[in-house]
Design a protein around this motif. Sequence first.
Motif, mmCIF file in Angstrom:
data_model
loop_
_atom_site.group_PDB
_atom_site.id
_atom_site.type_symbol
_atom_site.label_atom_id
_atom_site.label_comp_id
_atom_site.label_asym_id
_atom_site.label_seq_id
_atom_site.Cartn_x
_atom_site.Cartn_y
_atom_site.Cartn_z
ATOM 1 N N SER A 1 0.836 -1.190 0.000
ATOM 2 C CA SER A 1 0.000 0.000 0.000
ATOM 3 C C SER A 1 0.879 1.251 0.000
ATOM 4 O O SER A 1 2.058 1.217 0.352
ATOM 5 N N HIS A 2 0.294 2.361 -0.390
ATOM 6 C CA HIS A 2 1.036 3.621 -0.443
ATOM 7 C C HIS A 2 1.535 4.013 0.948
ATOM 8 O O HIS A 2 2.666 4.490 1.100
ATOM 9 N N ALA A 3 0.724 3.803 1.965
ATOM 10 C CA ALA A 3 1.122 4.136 3.336
ATOM 11 C C ALA A 3 2.331 3.300 3.763
ATOM 12 O O ALA A 3 3.262 3.823 4.395
ATOM 13 N N ASP A 4 2.332 2.023 3.413
ATOM 14 C CA ASP A 4 3.469 1.167 3.752
ATOM 15 C C ASP A 4 4.726 1.582 3.001
ATOM 16 O O ASP A 4 5.842 1.510 3.537
ATOM 17 N N GLN A 5 4.577 2.044 1.753
ATOM 18 C CA GLN A 5 5.732 2.537 0.998
ATOM 19 C C GLN A 5 6.315 3.767 1.669
ATOM 20 O O GLN A 5 7.543 3.902 1.765
ATOM 21 N N LEU A 6 5.455 4.672 2.132
ATOM 22 C CA LEU A 6 5.937 5.881 2.807
ATOM 23 C C LEU A 6 6.652 5.544 4.110
ATOM 24 O O LEU A 6 7.693 6.133 4.425
ATOM 25 N N VAL A 7 6.127 4.601 4.865
ATOM 26 C CA VAL A 7 6.766 4.190 6.117
ATOM 27 C C VAL A 7 8.152 3.612 5.826
ATOM 28 O O VAL A 7 9.128 3.952 6.501
ATOM 29 N N ALA A 8 8.259 2.764 4.820
ATOM 30 C CA ALA A 8 9.549 2.175 4.461
ATOM 31 C C ALA A 8 10.528 3.253 4.002
ATOM 32 O O ALA A 8 11.718 3.217 4.338
ATOM 33 N N LEU A 9 10.036 4.227 3.232
ATOM 34 C CA LEU A 9 10.880 5.318 2.762
ATOM 35 C C LEU A 9 11.417 6.130 3.932
ATOM 36 O O LEU A 9 12.614 6.443 3.994
ATOM 37 N N HIS A 10 10.556 6.457 4.875
ATOM 38 C CA HIS A 10 10.992 7.247 6.035
ATOM 39 C C HIS A 10 11.986 6.476 6.897
ATOM 40 O O HIS A 10 12.917 7.058 7.444
ATOM 41 N N GLN A 11 11.819 5.177 7.008
ATOM 42 C CA GLN A 11 12.763 4.373 7.782
ATOM 43 C C GLN A 11 14.140 4.351 7.122
ATOM 44 O O GLN A 11 15.160 4.404 7.799
ATOM 45 N N ARG A 12 14.177 4.283 5.771
ATOM 46 C CA ARG A 12 15.465 4.286 5.068
ATOM 47 C C ARG A 12 16.178 5.616 5.222
ATOM 48 O O ARG A 12 17.400 5.671 5.256
ATOM 49 N N GLU A 13 15.394 6.721 5.254
ATOM 50 C CA GLU A 13 15.985 8.053 5.293
ATOM 51 C C GLU A 13 16.258 8.539 6.710
ATOM 52 O O GLU A 13 16.885 9.578 6.893
ATOM 53 N N GLU A 14 15.813 7.800 7.698
ATOM 54 C CA GLU A 14 15.963 8.223 9.082
ATOM 55 C C GLU A 14 17.446 8.286 9.459
ATOM 56 O O GLU A 14 18.220 7.376 9.164
ATOM 57 N N GLY A 15 17.846 9.384 10.075
ATOM 58 C CA GLY A 15 19.231 9.550 10.504
ATOM 59 C C GLY A 15 20.155 10.040 9.410
ATOM 60 O O GLY A 15 21.361 10.125 9.603
#
Length: 70
Positions: free
Chosen positions: A22-36
């Motif tokens: 889902s789009h929401a899951d894609q956004l969560v994964a994207l934010h986790q990769r970019e965190e830090g």
Amino acid sequence: MSTSPKRPRPRKPSEVAAPIVSHADQLVALHQREEGKTVMYKQDAWGHIETRFVRTQNVKAWEAKGFFVR
């Protein structure tokens, strides 16, 4: 005409389709990769802005390439 110079190739196995995310899951994964990471920008002559998410230890190298931290 004798025989064809082309040799028959074995067929490639079909690839399994990736599960639908889902789009929401894609956004969560994207934010986790970019965190830090540090967000760096570069603007070209046409006004396009290129965005990079860079590891903090690599900021100096990206600044040397013309990117800047916002």
